[in-house]
Design an enzyme around this catalytic site. Structure first.
Site, mmCIF file in Angstrom:
data_model
loop_
_atom_site.group_PDB
_atom_site.id
_atom_site.type_symbol
_atom_site.label_atom_id
_atom_site.label_comp_id
_atom_site.label_asym_id
_atom_site.label_seq_id
_atom_site.Cartn_x
_atom_site.Cartn_y
_atom_site.Cartn_z
ATOM 1 N N GLY A 212 0.821 -1.213 0.000
ATOM 2 C CA GLY A 212 0.000 0.000 0.000
ATOM 3 C C GLY A 212 0.844 1.247 0.000
ATOM 4 C CG ASN A 213 -0.339 4.704 -1.618
ATOM 5 O OD1 ASN A 213 -0.998 5.590 -1.114
ATOM 6 N ND2 ASN A 213 -0.778 3.981 -2.647
#
Ligand code: CTP
Length: 412
Positions: A212-213
């Site tokens: 993810g980020n």
């Protein structure tokens, strides 16, 4: 030239520092109207405020000869609250109008800067954290409290920053304020169907893990709120955004992965006038998603190698689709000197084929987050169209003004 600044004072021990803030603002040539809350008068009395400021001092909406909150809000170029107590943050968040200060903030269209000061336990409390988050999301500027000795005798985060820091932040905001404020833009997107993506995608590795980020989705949410306030019909496609941020919104579609987002955008392409890709879409995802949790082998120390594959570029795909939205807008975060940022942005704008690319020059802020955000707006050929500075809400309004302008040109 001096501005008209409303200095709100809430009832905390740090109220005495607001006297220095008022004096410093006046010394720098501003006109100050002090609006204390009734509780704050227990810390600094009315006589002091009348002595240091240039206007009569009122606390209640119905004071004798009372000041009209709408009138005060209209006169103000900026509202600065010093100190903003936990209670004041909660009241502003809730949209309360139970004294002259809260009512003036509610009626204001100018920027609002809050300088919180309170005990560190109150500052760290989940209710306050949530209020701070929501207020920032709405475009108010909150100055981070300093760390040090507190009124209670404890020490920690929660101290009011020094008066010059507060005055500098207020003047910085006045200087950087973009001219396209909400009241000037009216309903210029009425009848326009806008799709906005926000948040950061999560690409699963197995049933419990993902790549993810850190995107919070705040810029996309600010765009959705402002577009909707300016009359657009908005669909917000969200990837993994904290629920509390979504408390006010139009149609919301969840799309946690790049594939979900590609589908959600694709299904709407033909019925969309404006697509704004503010989401941080993963560029790579695991090629194979394990059906069961990936386990370590207790007999050896080796670690698995995860093979990645590219995700579809949703923005480029939408920009080159046969029945594409009339305007496609992308975002790009770039680092480096401003020349490097613009060169990379130009290359990206040409590559993606978006009509507008909002390049966020990251890592150059001076620390007051909201105050120093800057977007460089490029056209599809990479030409610089505008540089917009301000809070996320002001950036949203600046960008939407360009969108509205392009639509107007297309129609005329
Ligand atoms: N985007 C997209 N689909 C992807 C990846 C990105 O639609 N698979 C969109 C984003 O929503 C954003 C823009 O493309 O509007 C960002 O472009 P990208 O090339 O991913 O830029 P960065 O990640 O900023 O940069 P880099 O070139 O370093 O990868």
């Amino acid at each position: 030239m001096g501005a008209t600044i409303v200095v709100g004072v809430a009832g905390g021990i740090a109220a005495f520092k607001a006297v220095t803030v008022v004096r410093e603002l006046e010394r720098r040539g501003h006109r100050v109207i002090v609006v204390p809350t009734p509780a704050s008068l227990a810390f600094v009395g009315r006589a002091t405020w009348e002595a240091v400021s240039s206007a009569p001092v009122h606390t209640g909406v119905f004071d004798a000869g009372g000041a009209n909150h709408v009138e005060i809000a209209r006169m103000a170029d900026l509202i600065l609250v010093v100190p903003a107590t936990a209670d004041l943050l909660a009241r502003v968040r809730a949209g309360r109008a139970d004294d002259l200060l809260a009512t003036t903030i509610l009626a204001a269209t100018c920027p609002v800067v809050l300088a919180p000061a309170m005990h560190s336990a109150m500052w760290g409390n989940a209710a306050t954290r949530n209020n701070v988050e929501v207020l920032r999301e709405r475009g108010l500027t909150l100055i981070e409290p300093a760390s040090g000795a507190l009124g209670s005798g404890d020490s920690g985060v929660g101290r009011l920053p020094e008066p010059e820091v507060i005055v500098d932040a207020a003047e910085g905001l006045l200087a950087h304020r973009h001219k396209t404020d909400a009241s000037a833009s009216g309903h210029d997107l009425a009848g326009t169907r806008v799709v906005i993506t926000a948040g950061g995608t999560r690409e699963p590795l197995d049933p419990v893990r993902f790549l993810g980020n850190r995107s919070s989705g705040r810029q996309g949410i600010a765009l959705a709120r402002r577009a909707s306030a300016r009359g657009a019909t908005v669909t917000l496609i969200v990837a993994n955004i904290e629920g509390s941020l979504l408390s006010e919104g139009g149609e919301i579609v969840e799309a946690p992965t790049a594939a979900d987002m590609e589908r959600a955008v694709g299904e709407r392409l033909e019925d969309t006038d404006v697509l704004i890709m503010a989401a941080a879409v993963a560029d790579f995802r695991p090629k194979v998603v394990a059906e069961t949790k990936i386990k370590k082998d207790p007999r050896d120390e080796s670690a698995p190698t995860i093979e990645l594959e590219r995700t579809p570029d949703i923005l480029a795909g939408a920009a080159s689709a046969p029945r594409r939205p009339r305007i496609v807008v992308g975002f790009g975060a770039e680092t480096g000197t401003i020349d490097e940022v613009l060169a990379r942005g130009r290359a990206k704008a040409r590559r993606k084929g978006a009509d507008l690319l909002a390049v966020n020059a990251v890592g150059r802020g001076r620390g007051f987050g909201d105050v120093e955000n800057t977007l460089h707006l490029l056209d599809s050929a990479g030409g610089l169209v505008d540089v917009i500075s301000g809070t996320k809400q002001q950036l949203a309004d600046g960008l939407l003004s360009h969108v509205a302008g392009i639509l107007r040109n297309m129609e005329s």
